[in-house]
Design an enzyme around this catalytic site. Structure first.
Site, short mmCIF file in Angstrom:
data_model
loop_
_atom_site.label_atom_id
_atom_site.label_comp_id
_atom_site.label_asym_id
_atom_site.label_seq_id
_atom_site.Cartn_x
_atom_site.Cartn_y
_atom_site.Cartn_z
N HIS A 75 -16.41 20.43 40.01
CA HIS A 75 -16.94 21.55 39.40
C HIS A 75 -16.82 21.50 38.09
O HIS A 75 -15.75 21.06 37.67
CB HIS A 75 -16.15 22.89 40.12
CG HIS A 75 -16.65 23.39 41.44
ND1 HIS A 75 -16.52 24.76 41.61
CD2 HIS A 75 -17.31 22.83 42.17
CE1 HIS A 75 -16.98 24.69 42.86
NE2 HIS A 75 -17.55 23.65 43.21
N TYR A 203 -14.64 34.55 39.08
CA TYR A 203 -13.28 35.46 39.18
C TYR A 203 -13.75 36.60 38.64
O TYR A 203 -14.52 36.81 37.55
CB TYR A 203 -12.35 34.87 37.89
CG TYR A 203 -11.88 33.47 38.40
CD1 TYR A 203 -12.17 32.20 38.36
CD2 TYR A 203 -10.19 33.62 38.77
CE1 TYR A 203 -11.58 31.08 38.76
CE2 TYR A 203 -9.71 32.29 39.10
CZ TYR A 203 -10.20 31.03 38.96
OH TYR A 203 -9.65 29.95 39.58
N PRO A 295 -1.38 32.71 42.12
CA PRO A 295 -2.70 31.75 42.16
C PRO A 295 -3.86 32.13 41.17
O PRO A 295 -4.75 31.05 41.26
CB PRO A 295 -3.07 32.11 43.41
CG PRO A 295 -2.83 33.45 43.83
CD PRO A 295 -1.38 33.56 42.92
N LYS A 299 -2.90 26.69 39.69
CA LYS A 299 -1.94 25.82 39.00
C LYS A 299 -1.10 25.23 40.23
O LYS A 299 -0.11 24.41 39.91
CB LYS A 299 -1.05 26.48 37.90
CG LYS A 299 -2.17 26.50 36.76
CD LYS A 299 -2.68 25.05 36.18
CE LYS A 299 -3.70 25.43 35.48
NZ LYS A 299 -4.86 24.27 35.74
N TYR A 387 -7.24 25.41 32.32
CA TYR A 387 -7.78 25.43 33.43
C TYR A 387 -8.11 23.92 34.23
O TYR A 387 -7.67 23.86 35.28
CB TYR A 387 -9.05 26.29 33.71
CG TYR A 387 -9.59 26.53 35.11
CD1 TYR A 387 -9.11 27.65 35.63
CD2 TYR A 387 -10.24 25.82 35.97
CE1 TYR A 387 -9.28 28.08 37.08
CE2 TYR A 387 -10.80 26.05 37.24
CZ TYR A 387 -10.32 27.22 37.73
OH TYR A 387 -10.65 27.69 39.01
C1 PHB Z 1 -8.60 28.80 46.51
O1 PHB Z 1 -9.81 28.58 46.69
O2 PHB Z 1 -7.88 29.15 47.40
C2 PHB Z 1 -8.41 29.50 44.99
C3 PHB Z 1 -9.09 29.01 44.02
C4 PHB Z 1 -8.88 29.40 42.75
C5 PHB Z 1 -7.73 30.04 42.36
C6 PHB Z 1 -6.92 30.59 43.63
C7 PHB Z 1 -7.10 30.02 44.76
O3 PHB Z 1 -7.37 30.36 41.30
#
Ligand code: PHB
Ligand code: APR
Length: 404
Positions: A75, A203, A295, A299, A387
């Site tokens: 990505h 997000y 989450p 990280k 990130y």
């Molecule tokens: C996930 O795909 O579980 C996931 C992806 C990004 C995040 C947290 C969890 O920031």
């Protein structure tokens, strides 16, 4: 009681313990893993899904990247949805070509377990009453399995036994300091065999709370909703979940969203937590045993991987070069990176979630901060470079490369 001898006793077979085992094996350093759960339980746990480039590189060094190369999804950007509008953060162009890889932690665990099985390395699953002893002098570990008592004599103990493990809990109170922040909400996550709503992660910052659209593959989606800690999974039918997710999305995403039955649904609390130091005599803590991040910044798994990069490198240096420099620097080096990731995860969490206690003023300031980040290349770069993962230098990376 059966007595076993090894160089490194690893407690816990999550990603941290398994990766350390594989890197030590590649370097020819004898170790065993002691795990309290069954192998089936360990392999089935569903968790995060984003790998930084440095984590991908480390899995490559460990020789467990075949499946990852085939099925991992590179990505190059993420979307942030706020005030009903999506803004793309072009991770790669902002970070000189870096990227992240979507690949489930469940898959990482399975790949490492398969490699371990193939190499016929020793893992004691379903171990009971695991205890660590005398780690400031002559470390050893005791446990029982199938009614048989074992004692493992070793040079080092690697505490890779997660947040609730026995290793951190065994450190004398006056030798350890912990830092903690608990957030007043959780993430309700579902997994469903439906195509993701978008090619990239979204997000979502909305008045109704945070949401995240993620994925495991082009046919499997992972979605999350911010929910009050008092909510129970039973309160959330699939229908209610999809309806609420739609409420938090923009119109286009709402239309594109494909819904379907969930194959997993759970609520996880959010927490920031750090232990200092991360070494106590011959005991090292790594991964969730030493620190937890919320989450939001993806990280957790990546920090576990960077701890293991430092720890494997330090142990290789100790055994191959007779130097304890890496071991002595382990805690300090890890913690530098840990705190930066803690800061980033806390900041992302703060920026994107609704807090009941925030005033109208707080909310306006947060919206202004988000608008600044999204409208400024410097702001976007700050987000992007954190990130994709901050860099770290590992002394023995070349040794690992040669070994793999
Ligand atoms: C996930 O795909 O579980 C996931 C992806 C990004 C995040 C947290 C969890 O920031
Ligand atoms: N004895 C033996 N094993 C134990 C004990 C014990 N007393 N206590 C816990 N364990 C095992 C758990 O059963 C688990 O398999 O230790 C393992 C710890 O694994 P994880 O919790 O996955 O921790 P870690 O390997 O550090 O991985 C960190 O997990 O939570 C995510 O976001 C986090 O992605 C990150 C990753």
């Amino acid at each position: 009681m059966e007595i076993l001898n090894t160089k490194v006793a690893i407690i816990g077979s999550g990603p941290a313990g398994l990766l350390l085992g594989q890197l030590l094996y590649k370097a020819g350093i004898d170790h065993i893993i002691i795990e309290q759960r069954s192998s089936e339980y360990v392999a089935a746990r569903i968790r995060a899904g984003i790998l930084e480039q440095v984590s991908v590189d480390l899995l490559k060094q460990a020789g467990v990247d075949e499946h990852l190369n085939q099925h991992g999804l590179p990505h190059h950007g993420i979307e942030i949805l706020t005030a009903g509008e999506k803004h793309r953060i072009d991770l790669s162009s902002l970070t000189h070509g870096k990227q992240v890889t979507v690949y489930g932690q469940t898959e990482v665990t399975k790949d490492l377990m398969a490699a371990r099985e193939q190499a016929k390395l020793t893992t004691f699953y379903e171990s009971n009453d695991v205890q660590i002893h005398d780690f400031y002098d002559k470390p050893h570990v005791t446990f029982t399995q199938n009614g048989q008592q074992y004692q493992v004599q070793c040079d080092f103990i690697a505490g890779c036994d997660g947040y609730h493990g026995v290793c951190r809990a065994s450190v004398p109170q006056d030798k350890i300091k912990t830092f903690e922040k608990v957030y007043p909400f959780g993430w309700l996550g579902i997994l469903a065999d439906v195509p993701p709503v978008s090619d990239e992660l979204i997000y979502v910052q909305s008045e109704r709370g945070f949401a995240l659209c993620s994925m495991r593959s082009t046919t499997r989606s992972r979605y999350y909703l911010q929910v009050p800690l008092t909510d129970k999974v039973e309160d959330w039918s699939d229908e209610r979940f999809w309806d609420e997710l739609k409420n938090r999305l923009d119109e286009q995403s709402r239309e594109n969203l494909v819904t379907g039955p969930s194959i997993e649904k759970s609520i996880a609390p959010l927490r920031s937590f750090v232990t200092e130091p991360m070494r106590f005599g011959q005991l090292f803590l790594a991964g969730d045993a030493a620190h937890i991040v919320p989450p939001t910044g993806a990280k957790g798994l990546n920090l576990a991987a960077s701890d293991i990069a430092y720890l494997s490198s330090a142990l290789i240096e100790f055994y191959k070069e007779n130097s304890s420099k890496g071991i002595d620097e382990y805690s300090e080096k890890c913690l530098k990176r840990v705190w930066k990731a803690e800061r980033f995860s806390w900041w992302m969490t703060h920026l994107l979630h609704r807090f009941e206690t925030e005033s109208d003023f707080d909310l306006k300031i947060k919206q202004a901060e988000l608008a600044y980040i999204l409208g400024s290349e410097a702001g976007q770069t700050t987000l992007a470079e954190n990130y994709v993962g901050l860099p770290y230098e590992i002394k023995n990376m070349d040794d690992l490369k040669q070994a793999s």
